[in-house]
Design an enzyme around this catalytic site. Structure first.
Site, PDB file in Angstrom:
ATOM      1  N   HIS A 128       0.816  -1.223   0.000  1.00 51.91           N
ATOM      2  CA  HIS A 128       0.000   0.000   0.000  1.00 51.91           C
ATOM      3  C   HIS A 128       0.849   1.273   0.000  1.00 51.91           C
ATOM      4  O   HIS A 128       0.329   2.351  -0.306  1.00 51.91           O
ATOM      5  CB  HIS A 128      -0.922   0.038   1.222  1.00 51.91           C
ATOM      6  CG  HIS A 128      -1.959  -1.037   1.241  1.00 51.91           C
ATOM      7  ND1 HIS A 128      -2.790  -1.283   0.172  1.00 51.91           N
ATOM      8  CD2 HIS A 128      -2.307  -1.932   2.209  1.00 51.91           C
ATOM      9  CE1 HIS A 128      -3.605  -2.288   0.475  1.00 51.91           C
ATOM     10  NE2 HIS A 128      -3.326  -2.699   1.696  1.00 51.91           N
ATOM     11  N   ASP A 165      -2.879 -10.699  -2.162  1.00 47.51           N
ATOM     12  CA  ASP A 165      -3.432 -10.197  -0.905  1.00 47.51           C
ATOM     13  C   ASP A 165      -4.921  -9.888  -1.089  1.00 47.51           C
ATOM     14  O   ASP A 165      -5.363  -9.575  -2.190  1.00 47.51           O
ATOM     15  CB  ASP A 165      -2.679  -8.924  -0.509  1.00 47.51           C
ATOM     16  CG  ASP A 165      -2.952  -8.476   0.913  1.00 47.51           C
ATOM     17  OD1 ASP A 165      -2.155  -8.804   1.800  1.00 47.51           O
ATOM     18  OD2 ASP A 165      -3.966  -7.773   1.133  1.00 47.51           O
ATOM     19  N   HIS A 167      -6.411  -7.335  -0.126  1.00 49.80           N
ATOM     20  CA  HIS A 167      -6.531  -5.910  -0.416  1.00 49.80           C
ATOM     21  C   HIS A 167      -5.733  -5.561  -1.670  1.00 49.80           C
ATOM     22  O   HIS A 167      -4.683  -6.144  -1.925  1.00 49.80           O
ATOM     23  CB  HIS A 167      -6.018  -5.075   0.763  1.00 49.80           C
ATOM     24  CG  HIS A 167      -6.701  -5.372   2.056  1.00 49.80           C
ATOM     25  ND1 HIS A 167      -6.199  -6.278   2.968  1.00 49.80           N
ATOM     26  CD2 HIS A 167      -7.848  -4.888   2.584  1.00 49.80           C
ATOM     27  CE1 HIS A 167      -7.016  -6.344   4.014  1.00 49.80           C
ATOM     28  NE2 HIS A 167      -8.017  -5.512   3.802  1.00 49.80           N
ATOM     29  N   ASP A 252      -4.472 -12.896   3.895  1.00 48.36           N
ATOM     30  CA  ASP A 252      -5.696 -12.422   4.544  1.00 48.36           C
ATOM     31  C   ASP A 252      -6.954 -12.764   3.754  1.00 48.36           C
ATOM     32  O   ASP A 252      -8.051 -12.359   4.132  1.00 48.36           O
ATOM     33  CB  ASP A 252      -5.627 -10.920   4.840  1.00 48.36           C
ATOM     34  CG  ASP A 252      -4.936 -10.128   3.746  1.00 48.36           C
ATOM     35  OD1 ASP A 252      -4.627 -10.698   2.683  1.00 48.36           O
ATOM     36  OD2 ASP A 252      -4.701  -8.923   3.960  1.00 48.36           O
TER      37      ASP A 252
END
Length: 353
Positions: A128, A165, A167, A252
């Site tokens: 990120h 991931d 996200h 995740d």
């Protein structure tokens, strides 16, 4: 099976980034360090490397000098919230240097022919982080620094980054959005942080067509994700012909994880690892390095990372996932597959594969 080992980069340094009871906390490194010690005792196909810090000049190939300096001073001053949801402690800056450097070590081992592949079990995560800011638990964009390293130091011309991931890796995408030398592919759960990664984000200028995103509904499950990799990513890989594959390996999406709902399992992650490993063998002499991103249920994280590591070392996915005592997730909720296949068809049309 390769005679060369799988290099693991891990160590207690990654527990020094103290975030308290935050989901991304030092216990993640603690359980993985224990798992690595067990793997080293279990099989000779692994070697563990003590991480080394990345030079600040190397970090500056991705991040601005002002951000690097400001973050360093902020941490030395006692820390706090470097960004919304991103706490740092006095040791966080140095730990983040080791996180970036750990992946570079793995690359060096592979390029020197000393390792078949590598997995950097580092924290803080990175995907990120944008050039001038921390974001979403991330300080330095480890995988982006590694891709630049491959382009600039090893003079490669085509690097593939796969981000599984839960996200979207907005920072990685932004950094290479106009760069045709780096293909970025992400599958991620829709409507989660940071809200980027739509089907129509495909790159800009010279990089147009070299970014591919597939936002997924909750409950996607192992089988549908594998189908997406086969029918969307595989033809993109064949067309791009990468010289090195990097993976932003977040866990995740596991069905136990508190921050995501893709209902993936350790077996699913092992199968993804094997698929990517096969592409690496076909297109880039096996050159493949993973770096840890998310994964916030400790049991799911340990089981899934172990499954990926065993797969990298040559175990079949079904053997590799036996340590996931929590069971297989997709037996629970699963969405209708036809809407997902419609989404896949749209993505294939956009990317002409």
């Amino acid at each position: 099976m390769s005679e060369k080992p799988t290099a693991i980069i891990s160590g207690p340094i990654f527990q020094a980034h103290n975030t308290g009871q935050h989901p991304e906390n030092s216990a993640r490194s603690g359980v993985l360090n224990k798992a690595v010690r067990e793997l080293l005792a279990y099989d000779t196909r692994f070697v563990n490397l003590e991480p080394l810090p990345a030079d600040l000049d190397r970090i500056a190939t991705v991040h601005s000098q002002s951000y690097i300096s400001d973050l360093q001073q902020f941490c030395l001053g006692g820390g706090g919230m470097a960004a919304t949801t991103t706490p740092v402690s006095p040791a966080s800056f140095e730990t983040a240097r080791f996180a970036a450097g750990g992946l570079l070590q793995g690359i060096d081992e592979i390029m020197a022919g000393r390792a078949a592949n590598a997995f950097a079990l580092v924290r803080p995560p990175g995907h990120h982080a944008v050039p001038d800011s921390a974001l979403g638990f991330c300080l330095f964009n480890n995988v982006a620094i590694a891709a630049r390293y491959l382009l600039e130091v090893y003079r490669l011309e085509r690097v593939l980054i796969i981000d599984w991931d839960v996200h979207h890796g907005n920072g990685t995408q932004d950094i290479f959005y106009d760069d045709s030398r780096v293909m970025f592919f992400s599958t991620h759960q829709t409507r989660l942080f940071p809200g980027t990664g739509s089907l129509h984000e495909t790159g800009d200028e010279r990089g147009r067509g070299f970014t591919a995103n597939l936002p997924l509904p909750a409950g996607c499950g192992d089988e549908m994700l594998a189908e997406i990799y086969r029918h969307l990513l595989e033809p993109l890989v064949e067309r791009f012909k990468p010289q090195f594959i990097l993976v932003s390996a977040g866990y995740d999406g596991h069905w136990r994880d508190p921050l995501g709902s893709l209902t993936l399992s350790a077996l699913g992650y092992a199968r993804l690892t094997r698929q990517v490993q096969q592409w690496a063998a076909t297109y880039c002499a096996g050159r493949l390095a993973l770096t840890l991103e998310g994964g916030y249920d400790l049991a799911a994280l340990t089981g899934s990372v172990t499954a990926s590591l065993l797969t990298l070392a040559g175990f079949l996915p079904e053997q590799a996932a036996q340590l996931d005592q929590a069971g297989v997730g997709p037996g629970g909720y699963s969405p209708q597959t036809e809407p997902l296949r419609d989404l896949l068809r749209q993505a294939r049309e956009i990317h002409k594969v």
